[in-house]
Design an enzyme around this catalytic site. Structure first.
Site, PDB file in Angstrom:
ATOM      1  N   HIS A 112       0.842  -1.209   0.000  1.00  0.00           N
ATOM      2  CA  HIS A 112       0.000   0.000   0.000  1.00  0.00           C
ATOM      3  C   HIS A 112       0.869   1.247   0.000  1.00  0.00           C
ATOM      4  O   HIS A 112       2.023   1.232   0.430  1.00  0.00           O
ATOM      5  CB  HIS A 112      -0.948   0.015   1.207  1.00  0.00           C
ATOM      6  N   CYS A 113       0.299   2.330  -0.481  1.00  0.00           N
ATOM      7  CA  CYS A 113       0.913   3.651  -0.379  1.00  0.00           C
ATOM      8  C   CYS A 113      -0.101   4.575   0.298  1.00  0.00           C
ATOM      9  O   CYS A 113      -0.901   4.110   1.110  1.00  0.00           O
ATOM     10  CB  CYS A 113       1.364   4.164  -1.752  1.00  0.00           C
TER      11      CYS A 113
END
Length: 366
Positions: A112-113
């Site tokens: 994830h970012c």
């Protein structure tokens, strides 16, 4: 295989058994992250700034090209790092559960970012290309934060452990947990013991956001675990502020309106306990802690407490401070939500084993 985007609930369910790779910049991760996540930054802080500036001042395409210049040399080292991480993770999981740990199954990672955009997309593409099974988080870390904040609005069945300073409430909570009771140790999450002396011997406190993440995950665990079905969560009676951190208001309101089991232990027993707990702390730090509460403690009491510390009369100094904290705790106890039950229990000593059982026996009677 193909990268599979999933919602936060599924993401956290998989996170219980697979590594979470946070590809945001180091400063973003250090400020706050999903508990247990591993930092695998696509860009350094400076690189992120350069890409962001290009995106705003030039165009999306130019920002992507600059990003690719940064990403290219990191591709192999990033794959090597994930391989090592998965080997360590697989070894750990095999020790925990030797069954169903086949090496033939593609190893899974969660990526994830910040918003589930290009950073997580780029790293996920690389890891998928190499042969890992990759899941990304729809909405990124932002969706996780929204999910965490929702937890504080949900109704929780709480039992509050009260008692004057020096009762050994933390040790009682730990004993209750060993006996199978769900607990939330707010002071452990905040890395602070709650008083002016609470920072002594503790690491630096997390950010407010990270504290909320840790607390929210505890609440999620309680909501989603079958083992806690029908059981209340035990938590220590706290003021709104723990060191520099604030308990989220919706959760704190529930704490203040939940039944409080007040354990009354004699003053001298509690004084013995805190002298043993804090007595070996650095004298200058103890004096500094006294000075932080001097306005509420009063000039004469502050002077007497500090002089006692200077003369190495720890017990006399702590007796003054304990009386001060008893007065303020009693005031807080009286200001709980109207109609909230306070169940008083008499403890003869600071004994976490006996006092934990005393609480459980009272709970059965109720």
């Amino acid at each position: 295989m193909a990268v599979k985007p999933i919602v936060i609930e599924s993401f956290l369910e998989l996170a219980a058994s697979h590594p979470v790779l946070d590809v945001r910049s180091p400063s973003e991760f250090n400020h706050a992250h999903i508990p247990g996540a591993y930092s695998l930054p696509l860009f350094t802080d400076e690189e992120r700034k350069v890409v962001g500036t290009a995106y705003k001042q030039q165009c999306r395409e130019q920002a992507i090209k600059i990003g690719l210049d940064f990403f290219g040399p990191k591709m192999r080292p990033m794959v090597d790092e994930v391989e090592k991480l998965l080997q360590a993770h697989h070894f750990q999981q095999a020790n925990i559960n030797p069954i169903n740990n086949s090496n033939d199954v593609p190893q899974t990672v969660l990526v994830h970012c910040w918003r589930g955009g290009m950073r997580s997309g780029g790293v996920a593409w690389l890891l998928d290309l190499y042969g890992f099974r990759v899941y990304t988080l729809i909405g990124g870390y932002k969706s996780f934060r929204h999910h965490i904040l929702e937890q504080f609005e949900l109704e929780v069945d709480l039992k509050i452990l009260g008692g004057y300073t020096g009762t050994g409430k933390t040790e009682i909570l730990q004993k209750l947990e060993r006996l199978g009771e769900p607990i939330i140790d707010l002071e452990a999450l905040a890395m602070h013991k709650g008083s002016a002396f609470g920072h002594l011997g503790q690491p630096e406190q997390p950010s407010q956001e990270m504290f909320e993440n840790l607390l929210g995950m505890k609440l999620l665990q309680w909501h989603n675990t079958n083992e806690t079905a029908g059981k209340a969560i035990w938590a220590e009676d706290e003021s709104l502020r723990i060191g520099n951190l604030l308990i989220p208001q919706p959760f704190y309101k529930q704490m203040r309106s939940s039944p409080c089991y007040f354990l009354d232990v004699p003053f001298e027993e509690r004084l013995d306990f805190i002298v043993k707990d804090y007595g070996k702390a650095d004298r200058d730090k103890l004096i500094g802690a006294v000075l932080r509460i001097q306005k509420r403690l009063g000039g004469l009491e502050t002077k007497t407490a500090i002089n006692s510390l200077i003369e190495n009369d720890i017990r006399s100094s702590f007796a003054i401070l304990l009386k001060y904290y008893d007065k303020w705790y009693l005031k807080g106890l009286d200001s709980r939500e109207p109609g909230t039950p306070v169940i008083a229990l008499k403890g003869s000593a600071v004994d976490h084993v006996r006092n934990a059982q005393l609480l459980l026996n009272q709970l059965k009677q109720n």
